[in-house]
Design an enzyme around this catalytic site. Structure first.
Site, mmCIF file in Angstrom:
data_model
loop_
_atom_site.group_PDB
_atom_site.id
_atom_site.type_symbol
_atom_site.label_atom_id
_atom_site.label_comp_id
_atom_site.label_asym_id
_atom_site.label_seq_id
_atom_site.Cartn_x
_atom_site.Cartn_y
_atom_site.Cartn_z
ATOM 1 C CD GLN A 240 -8.999 -6.506 -52.057
ATOM 2 O OE1 GLN A 240 -8.729 -5.609 -51.261
ATOM 3 N NE2 GLN A 240 -8.074 -7.070 -52.816
ATOM 4 C CE LYS B 31 -5.609 -4.490 -49.296
ATOM 5 N NZ LYS B 31 -6.362 -4.388 -50.536
ATOM 6 C CG ASP C 70 -7.618 0.877 -53.393
ATOM 7 O OD1 ASP C 70 -6.487 0.427 -53.120
ATOM 8 O OD2 ASP C 70 -8.652 0.202 -53.363
#
Ligand code: GUN
Length: 295
Positions: free
Chosen positions: A98, A54, A121
């Site tokens: 995460q 990422k 997200d």
């Protein structure tokens, strides 16, 4: 029939080129450089490699990125205070924590602490609710990537029988919801299968589009699908090591047999994975645009 391969790597490359131009335009026009922070707690090797990818992609697109790596013993309170710090940081427009988090930390508490305007997200209940209502929001990256793959491979979803296998909050539930929305890329008849589904094969064999996110390597075999199905394999299962020491990956679909029956199929690796990261970049750009007042 041998399936057309829907390449996430190629599709992601095209979208990333588009994003690179859009990032540069935003920066030139407004002085705002999109900023992303990734927060990793613990040492899960899969999570480490996702977060590294990422950050690398962000960098390649001209997005400012910061990585925070915390040890597995980090307290929930400490993590919440780091999230709060980035909520207030004007250089950062997107915050990604995460998952999975260590067991002593409540995922929901952390996800709900992220400013919904920085929730790239799409996991904050406000964005989940907006998605469900069909309102403008940050779409969750993997489901969004699946939709882009279907759209860019010319797969008609309107009126299609879509069967989703897996009911996670990250993939199964949101992708099923997006596929039934009343708009382009949606309008499907959706069935969501899970571990308590009585006759899985009955459903998978009916699918025009089969989306599998079960987390079980090679679970779907050729005798469970119909001729001409379009298969999107979201599974990324680590099934050992290659000779060069890299993780050996398998999808949730038995690619070798199913590709002989399907009209189109995504491979693993090189299918949904690169699209997830690309959609994160798209959301970060969207967050920065909103911050700059040009959304
Ligand atoms: N873990 C697995 N997939 C994801 C994702 O899309 N976002 C985050 N934050 N964690 C994940």
């Amino acid at each position: 029939m041998t399936a057309k391969i829907i390449s996430g790597t190629e599709t992601a490359k095209v979208i990333r080129e588009e994003l690179k131009v859009e990032v540069a335009e935003l920066t030139e026009k407004t002085g705002v450089v999109p900023g992303l922070v990734t927060i990793l707690v613990g040492e899960d090797p899969a999570s480490q490699s996702y977060v590294a990818a990422k950050n690398k992609t962000a960098h390649a697109l001209g997005i400012h990125s910061e990585q925070v790596t915390l040890d597995a013993e980090t307290s929930e309170e400490e993590l919440l205070s780091i999230v709060d710090k980035y909520n207030k940081d004007d250089k950062i427009h997107g915050i990604l924590v995460q998952l999975p988090l260590p067991k002593h930390i409540h995922d929901n508490k952390v996800l709900e602490a992220i400013d919904p305007n920085k929730d790239v997200d799409g996991f904050h209940p406000i964005n989940v609710g907006r998605m469900m209502l069909g309102e403008k929001c940050f779409l969750p990256c993997t489901p969004h990537g699946v939709l882009e793959l279907l759209a860019r491979s010319g797969t008609e979803t309107s009126g299609a029988e879509v069967v989703v296998v897996g009911r996670s909050n990250i993939v199964g539930k949101p992708v099923a919801n997006l596929m039934l929305q009343k708009r382009d890329g949606g309008n499907a008849t959706v069935t969501l299968c899970h571990t308590r589904t009585k006759d899985m094969d009955f459903h998978t064999k009916r699918a025009d589009i089969l989306i599998v996110a079960a987390g079980v390597p090679n679970m779907i075999k050729a005798d469970q699908v119909k001729e001409g199905v379009v298969v999107i394999d979201v599974g990324v299962n680590r099934i050992g090591m290659t000779e060069s020491g890299k993780a050996k990956l398998a999808g949730d679909v038995d690619f070798a047999s199913v590709k002989e029956k399907a009209a189109a199929i995504t491979p693993v690796p090189g299918g949904v994975g690169p699209m997830t990261i690309t959609m994160l970049m798209k959301n970060t750009l969207q967050a920065a645009r909103q911050y700059a007042g040009v959304a």
